[in-house]
Design a protein around this motif. Structure first.
Motif, PDB file in Angstrom:
ATOM      1  N   LYS A 117       8.216  13.549  21.388  1.00 35.86           N
ATOM      2  CA  LYS A 117       9.243  14.386  22.025  1.00 35.86           C
ATOM      3  C   LYS A 117      10.638  14.077  21.505  1.00 35.86           C
ATOM      4  O   LYS A 117      11.584  14.775  21.816  1.00 35.86           O
ATOM      5  CB  LYS A 117       9.195  14.253  23.547  1.00 35.86           C
ATOM      6  CG  LYS A 117       9.494  12.869  24.047  1.00 35.86           C
ATOM      7  CD  LYS A 117       9.645  12.745  25.557  1.00 35.86           C
ATOM      8  CE  LYS A 117       8.632  13.436  26.385  1.00 35.86           C
ATOM      9  NZ  LYS A 117       8.742  13.187  27.803  1.00 35.86           N
ATOM     10  N   TYR A 118      10.771  13.022  20.681  1.00 33.55           N
ATOM     11  CA  TYR A 118      12.065  12.613  20.140  1.00 33.55           C
ATOM     12  C   TYR A 118      12.227  13.095  18.694  1.00 33.55           C
ATOM     13  O   TYR A 118      11.245  13.363  18.015  1.00 33.55           O
ATOM     14  CB  TYR A 118      12.213  11.085  20.192  1.00 33.55           C
ATOM     15  CG  TYR A 118      12.296  10.558  21.603  1.00 33.55           C
ATOM     16  CD1 TYR A 118      13.525  10.436  22.243  1.00 33.55           C
ATOM     17  CD2 TYR A 118      11.154  10.200  22.301  1.00 33.55           C
ATOM     18  CE1 TYR A 118      13.612   9.963  23.548  1.00 33.55           C
ATOM     19  CE2 TYR A 118      11.233   9.727  23.603  1.00 33.55           C
ATOM     20  CZ  TYR A 118      12.458   9.609  24.221  1.00 33.55           C
ATOM     21  OH  TYR A 118      12.536   9.153  25.505  1.00 33.55           O
TER      22      TYR A 118
ATOM     23  N   SER B 167      13.318   5.389  32.099  1.00 38.36           N
ATOM     24  CA  SER B 167      12.850   6.726  31.742  1.00 38.36           C
ATOM     25  C   SER B 167      12.329   6.763  30.304  1.00 38.36           C
ATOM     26  O   SER B 167      11.234   7.269  30.043  1.00 38.36           O
ATOM     27  CB  SER B 167      13.978   7.737  31.929  1.00 38.36           C
ATOM     28  OG  SER B 167      13.567   9.014  31.509  1.00 38.36           O
TER      29      SER B 167
ATOM     30  N   ASN C 260       9.074   4.938  29.795  1.00 40.14           N
ATOM     31  CA  ASN C 260       7.919   5.683  30.293  1.00 40.14           C
ATOM     32  C   ASN C 260       7.412   6.709  29.284  1.00 40.14           C
ATOM     33  O   ASN C 260       6.292   7.193  29.401  1.00 40.14           O
ATOM     34  CB  ASN C 260       8.246   6.350  31.628  1.00 40.14           C
ATOM     35  CG  ASN C 260       8.345   5.339  32.751  1.00 40.14           C
ATOM     36  OD1 ASN C 260       7.748   4.264  32.696  1.00 40.14           O
ATOM     37  ND2 ASN C 260       9.117   5.658  33.769  1.00 40.14           N
ATOM     38  N   ASP C 261       8.236   7.027  28.270  1.00 38.87           N
ATOM     39  CA  ASP C 261       7.822   7.935  27.198  1.00 38.87           C
ATOM     40  C   ASP C 261       7.155   7.193  26.038  1.00 38.87           C
ATOM     41  O   ASP C 261       6.782   7.814  25.054  1.00 38.87           O
ATOM     42  CB  ASP C 261       9.044   8.666  26.612  1.00 38.87           C
ATOM     43  CG  ASP C 261       9.694   9.609  27.593  1.00 38.87           C
ATOM     44  OD1 ASP C 261       9.029  10.053  28.543  1.00 38.87           O
ATOM     45  OD2 ASP C 261      10.899   9.902  27.393  1.00 38.87           O
ATOM     46  N   SER C 262       7.023   5.887  26.127  1.00 38.11           N
ATOM     47  CA  SER C 262       6.663   5.087  24.954  1.00 38.11           C
ATOM     48  C   SER C 262       5.283   5.390  24.376  1.00 38.11           C
ATOM     49  O   SER C 262       4.998   4.981  23.251  1.00 38.11           O
ATOM     50  CB  SER C 262       6.791   3.591  25.252  1.00 38.11           C
ATOM     51  OG  SER C 262       5.835   3.179  26.209  1.00 38.11           O
TER      52      SER C 262
ATOM     53  N   ASP D 279       4.266   8.626  24.224  1.00 37.82           N
ATOM     54  CA  ASP D 279       4.408  10.015  23.794  1.00 37.82           C
ATOM     55  C   ASP D 279       5.747  10.172  23.073  1.00 37.82           C
ATOM     56  O   ASP D 279       6.662  10.834  23.551  1.00 37.82           O
ATOM     57  CB  ASP D 279       4.333  10.963  24.996  1.00 37.82           C
ATOM     58  CG  ASP D 279       4.396  12.420  24.585  1.00 37.82           C
ATOM     59  OD1 ASP D 279       4.134  12.727  23.394  1.00 37.82           O
ATOM     60  OD2 ASP D 279       4.722  13.264  25.440  1.00 37.82           O
TER      61      ASP D 279
END
Length: 137
Positions: free
Chosen positions: A124-125, A114, A117-119, A121
């Motif tokens: 968001k962190y 998961s 898959n954000d790598s 974007d």
């Protein structure tokens, strides 16, 4: 759920089985690289490299270096942290803490895939300047 002990080799085999899932490419052991005079690292630490070369995921395995075995019950969990190479240096963000129960490796894989898959974007962190600061996140 009962505590699940494991060996260094088991942990590494599970990491290898995750390669190619999501944006996970390959892993390496980086305990010595991350250790400093101020911050002694007693457990094996791994970096999972991603298809985005600016991002990687750091895993604190909870496997004690002196025994190659996971630590005692209640001593800690597997910590998962994002590492992002920016123009201004490395920054970090906490992803998850996974408890060492029977489903540890399934839970860990789900969190890694998961997050990977954000790598592309990463905004968001919430980011901090050191791995140690992620404990406060």
């Amino acid at each position: 759920m009962p505590y699940q002990p494991y060996w260094k080799s088991e942990f590494q085999n599970h990491l290898t089985s995750m390669k190619g899932k999501g944006n996970l490419t390959w892993w390496e052991e980086v305990s010595d690289e991350l250790e400093s005079d101020e911050h002694k690292i007693w457990e094996y630490v791994y970096r999972f490299n991603l298809t985005n070369p600016a991002a990687s995921i750091i895993l604190f395995s909870s496997v004690y270096k002196e025994t190659d075995r996971s630590r005692e019950v209640n001593s800690d969990a597997v910590r998962v942290i994002y590492e992002w190479k920016t123009r201004n240096g490395l920054i970090y963000s906490k992803i998850a803490k996974k408890y060492r129960v029977d489903t540890l490796f399934e839970n860990l894989e789900a969190a890694l895939v998961s997050a990977s898959n954000d790598s592309f974007d990463l905004n968001k962190y919430t980011w901090v300047n050191s791995i140690q600061e992620t404990d406060a996140q």
